[in-house]
Design a protein around this motif. Structure first.
Motif, short mmCIF file in Angstrom:
data_model
loop_
_atom_site.label_atom_id
_atom_site.label_comp_id
_atom_site.label_asym_id
_atom_site.label_seq_id
_atom_site.Cartn_x
_atom_site.Cartn_y
_atom_site.Cartn_z
N LEU A 22 1.18 -0.99 0.00
CA LEU A 22 0.37 0.04 -0.04
C LEU A 22 0.39 1.42 0.04
O LEU A 22 0.52 2.11 -0.67
CB LEU A 22 -1.04 0.06 0.96
CG LEU A 22 -1.58 0.53 1.42
CD1 LEU A 22 -2.96 1.48 0.21
CD2 LEU A 22 -2.19 0.76 2.81
N LEU A 23 2.33 0.75 0.45
CA LEU A 23 2.67 2.26 0.76
C LEU A 23 3.71 2.08 -0.21
O LEU A 23 4.27 3.90 0.11
CB LEU A 23 4.02 2.17 2.21
CG LEU A 23 3.51 2.18 3.50
CD1 LEU A 23 3.84 2.10 4.66
CD2 LEU A 23 1.95 3.25 4.00
N LEU A 24 3.16 1.58 -1.59
CA LEU A 24 3.95 2.14 -2.48
C LEU A 24 3.35 3.02 -3.50
O LEU A 24 3.94 4.32 -4.39
CB LEU A 24 4.24 0.95 -2.98
CG LEU A 24 5.53 -0.48 -3.32
CD1 LEU A 24 4.47 -1.36 -4.14
CD2 LEU A 24 6.69 -0.05 -3.29
N LEU A 25 1.81 3.36 -2.76
CA LEU A 25 1.69 5.30 -3.92
C LEU A 25 2.21 5.95 -3.20
O LEU A 25 1.24 6.73 -3.60
CB LEU A 25 -0.42 3.82 -3.10
CG LEU A 25 -0.58 2.97 -3.46
CD1 LEU A 25 -2.22 2.82 -3.68
CD2 LEU A 25 -0.47 2.91 -5.12
N PHE A 26 1.92 6.47 -1.38
CA PHE A 26 3.21 7.23 -1.39
C PHE A 26 4.04 7.37 -1.57
O PHE A 26 4.73 7.10 -1.53
CB PHE A 26 2.17 7.73 -0.18
CG PHE A 26 0.75 6.51 0.66
CD1 PHE A 26 -0.24 7.77 0.36
CD2 PHE A 26 0.18 6.24 0.87
CE1 PHE A 26 -1.30 7.62 0.70
CE2 PHE A 26 -1.07 5.05 1.13
CZ PHE A 26 -1.81 6.10 0.86
N GLY A 27 4.20 8.61 -1.42
CA GLY A 27 5.46 9.77 -1.62
C GLY A 27 5.62 11.45 -2.03
O GLY A 27 4.49 11.96 -2.27
#
Length: 331
Positions: A22-27
């Motif tokens: 899921l955290l691959l979507l955030f940056g």
């Protein structure tokens, strides 16, 4: 809530994997649909570099650091039979922080692995002192006192390093390291986490009988054939390795090693040996959630991971302690 260990490990492992994905979507850089498609198809595209070269190593490093801290906390609490025990109690985290601060003040911050290497040297020196001490004085209370003393000494030396800092920039860099971060981590940092977990996990297989008998009291454990010196040495080596590597990879991150075992106990796991693996996964979840908040909370300056773990985790831990106190009073 009471789950079997297998079911608990399955749920925690699935949660960790889901958070990493899921955290691959955030940056910092928003990705368009086309960039996501490039990331999945063209491995040398900008999208692929952002997703697989920056975000994925950061997520894996966060999970690895959390797992090391959680496992280290479970080992310490199992040995000392103290619910307030955590990786920093031995002074290893402070020693690693001191080593990192010395590397930064010497101007080595821009060299690959220099800060991490100095952090490991600092952690190793403290661990050696602990092992020599345990050889002569295996009592757990003495180990706590020595750990507190070493932590205070390293803290004082770190303050001295801050005072001798040649510039405000160097001071800010040291302060940033002390507050912890997994930003801009790479595959080598992930491999360091995996190495620490593999070695400490291998050592923990030798602790099952000792930690379980220790719940009956130290004298009883001795009468049942537990070598307290060997047990203490193995725990010190494992916990020191995990704590030192976590500081080398991400700086100083508090609360996780203290809280993760308590959260697992709240799920029904009481055996100090069976607590170790779930605590590692719980620690990974805590750090991944904290890092997600670091990315999503708007701020003029960069929020630090160690600050968020304490701000978010301490109230949760206080609530858990309050619920535990109520159950003890009812008993």
């Amino acid at each position: 809530m009471n789950l079997s260990l297998t079911a608990l490990m399955s749920w925690l492992g699935a949660f960790v994997a889901a958070l990493i994905a899921l955290l691959l979507l955030f940056g910092d850089v928003p990705l368009s649909g086309g960039m996501w498609l490039d990331a999945l198809i063209h491995w040398k595209s900008i999208g692929a570099e952002i997703v697989w070269g920056i975000r994925l190593p950061r997520n894996l490093a966060a999970a690895g650091v959390g797992a090391m801290l959680g496992m280290s906390g479970a080992l310490m609490q199992g040995l000392l039979r103290n619910p307030l025990a955590e990786p920093g109690l031995l002074g290893v985290s402070a020693g690693a922080g001191l080593g990192a601060a010395i590397a930064i003040v010497l101007g080595l911050g821009l060299l690959d692995f220099a800060v991490a290497g100095f952090a490991l040297i600092g952690a190793t020196m403290v661990a050696i002192i602990l092992l020599v001490f345990v050889e002569r004085f295996p009592q757990r209370q003495s180990l706590i006192l020595l750990g507190v003393g070493l932590s205070a000494l390293c803290g004082a030396l770190m303050a001295l390093v801050f005072n001798l800092s040649p510039s405000p920039v160097t001071t800010a860099e040291m302060l940033g390291w002390m507050m912890g971060s997994v930003e801009n981590r790479n595959i080598w940092d992930v491999l360091m986490c995996l190495l620490g977990l593999a070695i400490a996990g291998g050592l923990s297989f030798r602790l099952a009988k000792g930690l379980r008998y220790l719940t009956l009291g130290e004298e009883t454990a001795r009468s049942m054939g537990v070598d307290m010196v060997r047990l203490t040495q193995v725990v010190v080596i494992g916990a020191s390795l995990l704590a030192g590597l976590s500081v080398a990879v991400a700086g100083v991150i508090g609360f996780v090693g203290l809280a993760a075992p308590h959260f697992v106990r709240a799920m029904g796991v009481k055996d100090p040996y069976r607590l170790i693996a779930p605590s590692a996964l719980t620690g990974a979840i805590i750090v991944l959630i904290a890092d997600a908040l670091v990315r999503m909370i708007p701020a003029t300056g960069e929020l630090r991971l160690g600050v968020v773990t304490s701000l978010v985790g301490a109230p949760l831990f206080a609530l858990l302690a309050w619920r535990s106190a109520k159950s003890w009073m009812q008993d």
